[in-house]
Design a protein around this motif. Structure first.
Motif, short mmCIF file in Angstrom:
data_model
loop_
_atom_site.label_atom_id
_atom_site.label_comp_id
_atom_site.label_asym_id
_atom_site.label_seq_id
_atom_site.Cartn_x
_atom_site.Cartn_y
_atom_site.Cartn_z
N ARG A 49 -37.02 6.91 59.28
CA ARG A 49 -37.77 7.97 59.95
C ARG A 49 -36.90 9.20 60.16
NH1 ARG A 49 -40.54 6.63 65.64
NH2 ARG A 49 -41.81 5.31 64.27
N ALA A 50 -37.45 10.39 59.89
CA ALA A 50 -36.74 11.65 60.11
C ALA A 50 -37.67 12.63 60.80
CB ALA A 50 -36.23 12.22 58.79
N ALA A 51 -37.32 13.03 62.02
CA ALA A 51 -38.13 13.97 62.79
C ALA A 51 -37.82 15.41 62.38
CB ALA A 51 -37.88 13.78 64.28
N VAL A 52 -38.78 16.30 62.60
CA VAL A 52 -38.63 17.69 62.17
C VAL A 52 -37.49 18.41 62.90
CG1 VAL A 52 -41.05 17.87 61.51
CG2 VAL A 52 -40.36 18.53 63.83
N ASN A 53 -37.09 17.89 64.07
CA ASN A 53 -36.01 18.52 64.84
C ASN A 53 -34.66 17.88 64.54
OD1 ASN A 53 -36.47 16.07 66.06
ND2 ASN A 53 -36.42 16.85 68.16
N GLY A 54 -34.59 17.09 63.46
CA GLY A 54 -33.36 16.38 63.14
C GLY A 54 -32.28 17.26 62.55
N VAL A 55 -31.06 16.75 62.61
CA VAL A 55 -29.91 17.43 62.01
C VAL A 55 -30.04 17.37 60.48
CG1 VAL A 55 -27.39 17.32 61.72
CG2 VAL A 55 -28.43 16.88 63.96
N SER A 74 -29.28 21.53 52.81
CA SER A 74 -30.73 21.41 52.96
C SER A 74 -31.15 21.86 54.35
CB SER A 74 -31.18 19.96 52.74
OG SER A 74 -32.56 19.81 52.99
N SER A 75 -32.38 22.34 54.45
CA SER A 75 -32.92 22.73 55.76
C SER A 75 -33.87 21.66 56.29
CB SER A 75 -33.65 24.08 55.66
OG SER A 75 -34.68 24.01 54.69
N TYR A 76 -33.89 20.49 55.65
CA TYR A 76 -34.81 19.44 56.04
C TYR A 76 -34.05 18.16 56.41
CZ TYR A 76 -38.09 22.59 53.78
OH TYR A 76 -38.82 23.70 53.42
N ALA A 97 -36.55 8.30 53.87
CA ALA A 97 -37.49 9.31 54.36
C ALA A 97 -36.78 10.67 54.40
CB ALA A 97 -38.00 8.94 55.75
N TYR A 98 -37.14 11.54 53.47
CA TYR A 98 -36.59 12.89 53.41
C TYR A 98 -37.73 13.84 53.77
CZ TYR A 98 -34.14 16.94 51.33
OH TYR A 98 -33.52 18.16 51.10
N ASP A 133 -28.38 19.24 43.40
CA ASP A 133 -29.82 19.37 43.64
C ASP A 133 -30.55 18.14 43.09
OD1 ASP A 133 -32.10 20.52 44.57
OD2 ASP A 133 -32.09 22.23 43.19
N ASP A 134 -31.78 17.94 43.62
CA ASP A 134 -32.58 16.83 43.13
C ASP A 134 -33.11 17.15 41.74
OD1 ASP A 134 -35.65 17.86 43.82
OD2 ASP A 134 -34.17 18.52 45.28
N VAL A 135 -33.23 16.11 40.93
CA VAL A 135 -33.74 16.24 39.56
C VAL A 135 -35.23 15.92 39.53
CG1 VAL A 135 -33.55 15.42 37.18
CG2 VAL A 135 -31.49 15.66 38.59
N THR A 136 -35.59 14.79 40.13
CA THR A 136 -37.00 14.40 40.20
C THR A 136 -37.19 13.50 41.41
OG1 THR A 136 -38.83 13.31 39.03
CG2 THR A 136 -36.61 12.44 38.63
N VAL A 137 -38.38 13.56 42.04
CA VAL A 137 -38.66 12.80 43.25
C VAL A 137 -40.10 12.32 43.26
CG1 VAL A 137 -37.04 14.29 44.50
CG2 VAL A 137 -39.49 14.71 44.72
N PHE A 138 -40.36 11.27 44.04
CA PHE A 138 -41.71 10.91 44.43
C PHE A 138 -41.97 11.60 45.76
CE2 PHE A 138 -41.40 7.62 41.25
CZ PHE A 138 -42.72 7.41 40.86
#
Length: 260
Positions: free
Chosen positions: A93-99, A104-106, A230-231, A159-164
């Motif tokens: 789990r990753a909350a929007v207020n996480g470090v 990355s900004s996410y 979870a990204y 950087d990411d190449v491909t993701v689901f």
């Protein structure tokens, strides 16, 4: 289910009984949760984490918490990384207020592929050998306003190449910055378990969904590695409330990586 939750060191615990862990209120993620009489203490009892390291959405600004082996073998983070009741899955789990990381900004609660029992970071070439990631997972919660979440990826260099990637009910396979490169399904329901598979060889990466080839992406690189968890693709600038209970979440049931 108790209405309170235990948070230790920003949600991190390293040696606690799973029976003492509680979920924060969230309709998508906690419905039907019942503590098991005999449960796993650590995610490593569910998944083989030997050749992985973990990044959490906690820590200092642009310096998130990282857990490597051998510590990862006996590690659990109450809110962000824990074995589920029944020992059949691990919750990320990753909350929007996480470090976030500096690149990355996410925020993320995500595994990064390693080698040699977790000592070194994995790096492999798409033109040398065959490299496969198979993940059985389910997206279980999405952030408000910007319901975007990545559950598995091939990363290359910086950087990411491909993701689901799930956006609302639409599940995509991305190709670099083209996040809508291939639509897998437009009616994905949260909680639906599926198999994501990447196979990299001969300068190409094939993406499979439940055993069916979805798309083939050309990529020639030698600094690649797998990631899964979870990204969350949202933060406090585009998703409210800016709080722990606004998050993206993935449950992972099995991970298998092979190189040949």
């Amino acid at each position: 289910m108790p209405s309170t939750r235990t948070v230790v060191l920003a949600g991190i615990t390293a040696a606690v009984s799973a029976a003492a862990l509680t979920l924060p209120a969230h309709a998508d993620a906690s419905a039907g949760y019942k503590p098991a009489a005999a449960a796993c203490m650590y995610p490593s009892e569910v998944l083989d984490l030997t050749n992985w390291k973990l990044t959490l959405p906690t820590g200092e600004d642009e310096d998130p918490t990282e857990i490597t082996q051998p510590e990862l073998a006996s590690f659990s983070a109450d809110l962000w990384f824990r074995a589920e009741a029944g020992c059949d899955a691990v919750r990320f789990r990753a909350a929007v207020n996480g470090v976030t990381t500096g690149g990355s900004s996410y925020p993320r609660a995500e595994l990064r592929e390693m080698t040699d029992g977790g000592e070194d970071e994995a790096e492999w070439s798409t033109t040398d050998g065959t490299h496969t990631l198979v993940v059985r997972e389910a997206f279980t919660a999405l952030p408000e306003e910007r319901p975007w979440l990545v559950g598995a990826q091939v990363h290359g260099g910086d950087d990411d190449v491909t993701v689901f990637r799930l956006e609302g009910s639409s599940l995509y396979v991305a190709d670099g910055d083209d996040r809508h490169h291939h639509l897998v399904t437009d009616d994905y329901e949260l909680g639906t378990e599926f198999e994501a598979r990447f196979v990299a060889e001969d300068g190409k990466i094939k993406a499979y969904y439940n055993g069916r080839l979805q798309t083939t992406i050309s990529h020639d690189g030698d600094t690649n590695y797998f990631k899964t968890g979870a990204y969350t693709q949202a933060n406090c600038t585009n998703s409210e409330p800016c709080a722990d209970d606004n998050y993206g979440e993935v449950r992972i049931f099995d991970i298998e990586v092979t190189h040949s």
